[in-house]
Design a protein around this motif. Structure first.
Motif, PDB file in Angstrom:
ATOM      1  N   ALA A  74       0.829  -1.203   0.000  1.00  0.00           N
ATOM      2  CA  ALA A  74       0.000   0.000   0.000  1.00  0.00           C
ATOM      3  C   ALA A  74       0.863   1.252   0.000  1.00  0.00           C
ATOM      4  O   ALA A  74       2.023   1.243   0.431  1.00  0.00           O
ATOM      5  CB  ALA A  74      -0.928   0.011   1.211  1.00  0.00           C
ATOM      6  N   LEU A  75       0.257   2.324  -0.476  1.00  0.00           N
ATOM      7  CA  LEU A  75       0.842   3.660  -0.454  1.00  0.00           C
ATOM      8  C   LEU A  75      -0.179   4.608   0.157  1.00  0.00           C
ATOM      9  O   LEU A  75      -1.353   4.605  -0.241  1.00  0.00           O
ATOM     10  CB  LEU A  75       1.187   4.116  -1.879  1.00  0.00           C
ATOM     11  CG  LEU A  75       1.507   5.601  -2.077  1.00  0.00           C
ATOM     12  CD1 LEU A  75       2.786   5.999  -1.343  1.00  0.00           C
ATOM     13  CD2 LEU A  75       1.608   5.934  -3.572  1.00  0.00           C
ATOM     14  N   ARG A 124      -3.118  -1.042  -2.522  1.00  0.00           N
ATOM     15  CA  ARG A 124      -4.006   0.036  -2.100  1.00  0.00           C
ATOM     16  C   ARG A 124      -3.264   1.365  -2.245  1.00  0.00           C
ATOM     17  O   ARG A 124      -2.110   1.492  -1.807  1.00  0.00           O
ATOM     18  CB  ARG A 124      -4.456  -0.140  -0.640  1.00  0.00           C
ATOM     19  CG  ARG A 124      -5.251  -1.421  -0.381  1.00  0.00           C
ATOM     20  CD  ARG A 124      -6.679  -1.322  -0.894  1.00  0.00           C
ATOM     21  NE  ARG A 124      -7.350  -2.612  -0.849  1.00  0.00           N
ATOM     22  CZ  ARG A 124      -8.210  -2.984   0.096  1.00  0.00           C
ATOM     23  NH1 ARG A 124      -8.475  -2.161   1.106  1.00  0.00           N
ATOM     24  NH2 ARG A 124      -8.796  -4.164   0.050  1.00  0.00           N
ATOM     25  N   ILE A 125      -3.931   2.328  -2.855  1.00  0.00           N
ATOM     26  CA  ILE A 125      -3.416   3.688  -2.938  1.00  0.00           C
ATOM     27  C   ILE A 125      -4.417   4.575  -2.215  1.00  0.00           C
ATOM     28  O   ILE A 125      -5.552   4.754  -2.682  1.00  0.00           O
ATOM     29  CB  ILE A 125      -3.246   4.143  -4.398  1.00  0.00           C
ATOM     30  CG1 ILE A 125      -2.234   3.250  -5.125  1.00  0.00           C
ATOM     31  CG2 ILE A 125      -2.793   5.608  -4.452  1.00  0.00           C
ATOM     32  CD1 ILE A 125      -2.213   3.459  -6.629  1.00  0.00           C
ATOM     33  N   VAL A 126      -4.022   5.099  -1.065  1.00  0.00           N
ATOM     34  CA  VAL A 126      -4.889   5.945  -0.249  1.00  0.00           C
ATOM     35  C   VAL A 126      -4.310   7.353  -0.276  1.00  0.00           C
ATOM     36  O   VAL A 126      -3.174   7.573   0.153  1.00  0.00           O
ATOM     37  CB  VAL A 126      -4.984   5.421   1.196  1.00  0.00           C
ATOM     38  CG1 VAL A 126      -5.836   6.361   2.051  1.00  0.00           C
ATOM     39  CG2 VAL A 126      -5.556   4.012   1.220  1.00  0.00           C
ATOM     40  N   GLY A 165      -6.954  -5.123  -9.475  1.00  0.00           N
ATOM     41  CA  GLY A 165      -6.653  -5.493  -8.089  1.00  0.00           C
ATOM     42  C   GLY A 165      -6.111  -4.341  -7.280  1.00  0.00           C
ATOM     43  O   GLY A 165      -5.878  -4.480  -6.069  1.00  0.00           O
ATOM     44  N   VAL A 166      -5.884  -3.191  -7.917  1.00  0.00           N
ATOM     45  CA  VAL A 166      -5.380  -2.006  -7.223  1.00  0.00           C
ATOM     46  C   VAL A 166      -6.567  -1.126  -6.843  1.00  0.00           C
ATOM     47  O   VAL A 166      -7.308  -0.656  -7.710  1.00  0.00           O
ATOM     48  CB  VAL A 166      -4.396  -1.216  -8.106  1.00  0.00           C
ATOM     49  CG1 VAL A 166      -3.855   0.001  -7.344  1.00  0.00           C
ATOM     50  CG2 VAL A 166      -3.250  -2.110  -8.564  1.00  0.00           C
ATOM     51  N   LYS A 167      -6.760  -0.911  -5.553  1.00  0.00           N
ATOM     52  CA  LYS A 167      -7.864  -0.101  -5.041  1.00  0.00           C
ATOM     53  C   LYS A 167      -7.358   1.312  -4.750  1.00  0.00           C
ATOM     54  O   LYS A 167      -6.303   1.491  -4.124  1.00  0.00           O
ATOM     55  CB  LYS A 167      -8.440  -0.706  -3.764  1.00  0.00           C
ATOM     56  CG  LYS A 167      -8.861  -2.168  -3.882  1.00  0.00           C
ATOM     57  CD  LYS A 167     -10.099  -2.344  -4.719  1.00  0.00           C
ATOM     58  CE  LYS A 167     -10.600  -3.779  -4.649  1.00  0.00           C
ATOM     59  NZ  LYS A 167     -11.806  -3.992  -5.489  1.00  0.00           N
ATOM     60  N   VAL A 168      -8.115   2.308  -5.189  1.00  0.00           N
ATOM     61  CA  VAL A 168      -7.719   3.711  -5.048  1.00  0.00           C
ATOM     62  C   VAL A 168      -8.771   4.439  -4.216  1.00  0.00           C
ATOM     63  O   VAL A 168      -9.962   4.404  -4.545  1.00  0.00           O
ATOM     64  CB  VAL A 168      -7.566   4.375  -6.429  1.00  0.00           C
ATOM     65  CG1 VAL A 168      -7.141   5.831  -6.282  1.00  0.00           C
ATOM     66  CG2 VAL A 168      -6.551   3.611  -7.281  1.00  0.00           C
ATOM     67  N   VAL A 169      -8.328   5.096  -3.153  1.00  0.00           N
ATOM     68  CA  VAL A 169      -9.252   5.683  -2.172  1.00  0.00           C
ATOM     69  C   VAL A 169      -8.831   7.120  -1.856  1.00  0.00           C
ATOM     70  O   VAL A 169      -7.643   7.413  -1.714  1.00  0.00           O
ATOM     71  CB  VAL A 169      -9.261   4.860  -0.867  1.00  0.00           C
ATOM     72  CG1 VAL A 169     -10.208   5.471   0.159  1.00  0.00           C
ATOM     73  CG2 VAL A 169      -9.618   3.405  -1.142  1.00  0.00           C
TER      74      VAL A 169
END
Length: 272
Positions: A74-75, A124-126, A165-169
């Protein structure tokens, strides 16, 4: 143990998020600009790297070092600064400086890590935005511009990452206890010639007092932990929401932007 890179961990939201995620079993790779802050994070048992988002070489070195230490799961894009002042008093160089950190450097780091997330089929990119990514208010034009741009770029990235598969929030805090106001003073003093402004009297009556005079907490202000808990949620739930509001002003502003006509929204923003 999952591994997360968090930017802007010298104080405020970034520092609290690093501590909160570490306490919840994450291996934290923190980033800071100043050597003393890097040493402090390492003393807490975190891996900590130097990162200056305004410097393309620094971003490249940080991404390379982070990936060399092992796979990232994650980032958390948190690092940013504020530059208060009236829009008409904001020189081109000032906008360039704040966009380099708040948008361009953040984008650069994100795109350097996406290939690894793609390769492992998950990530995950938050990104920490702001209530000022929803509604603009006076004296905050340069910061608002970066956050509006960050919101748009992140929304499109979320759409484009669908199925990878990469979730961006996005996380959108309102007033949070931090040093952002204190840290804004050097940028204001460097770029804004308020004494030559036709708004000089307004600066004296409002912005200068807010910047330089001690004051209590803002109305509705919450501690950084309110954001950290949302970050942990965004990183751990199977299907995170596209965005999370933090604090009452953000929730109110989100509703106001959707339902109020522009003139009414302007009236609301002038009184915020």
């Amino acid at each position: 143990m999952k591994r997360v890179l968090i930017t802007g961990c010298s104080s405020g939201i970034g520092l609290d998020a690093a501590r909160h995620l570490q306490a919840n079993g994450w291996q934290v790779v923190a980033t800071c600009r100043r050597p003393e802050d890097i040493a402090a994070r390492r003393a807490e048992g975190m891996e900590c790297l130097h990162l200056d988002l305004s410097d393309e070489a620094s971003v490249a070195d940080c991404a390379k070092a982070a990936l060399a230490g092992g796979p990232l799961d994650a980032l958390v894009n948190n690092a940013a600064f504020a530059l208060p002042g009236a829009v008409e008093d904001m020189p081109r160089g000032a906008l360039r400086a704040i966009f380099e950190v708040n948008l361009l450097g953040t984008h650069d780091l994100t795109t350097r890590l996406i290939p690894q997330f793609r390769a492992q089929g998950a990530g995950r990119i938050v990104t920490i935005s702001s209530v000022l990514g929803l509604v603009g208010i006076p004296w905050r034009g340069s910061y608002v511009a970066t956050k509006f741009a960050l919101e748009g770029l992140t929304d499109v990235l979320r759409l484009e990452m669908h199925g990878t598969g990469v979730k961006v929030v996005l996380i959108e805090p309102g007033p949070i206890t931090s040093r952002i106001r204190e840290n804004a003073i050097p940028h204001f003093e460097r770029w804004v010639d308020w004494q030559a402004s036709p708004r000089a009297d307004q600066y004296r009556a409002t912005l200068l007092k807010r910047l330089y005079e001690p004051s209590g907490k803002d109305r509705f202000e919450l501690p950084p932990r309110a954001v950290s808990t949302r970050i942990l949620t965004a990183l751990t739930v199977p299907n995170p929401a596209p965005r999370y509001y933090v604090t009452a002003p953000t929730r109110i502003s989100g509703v106001a932007r959707r339902v109020l006509p522009t003139r009414a929204l302007d009236w609301f923003a002038r009184r915020t």
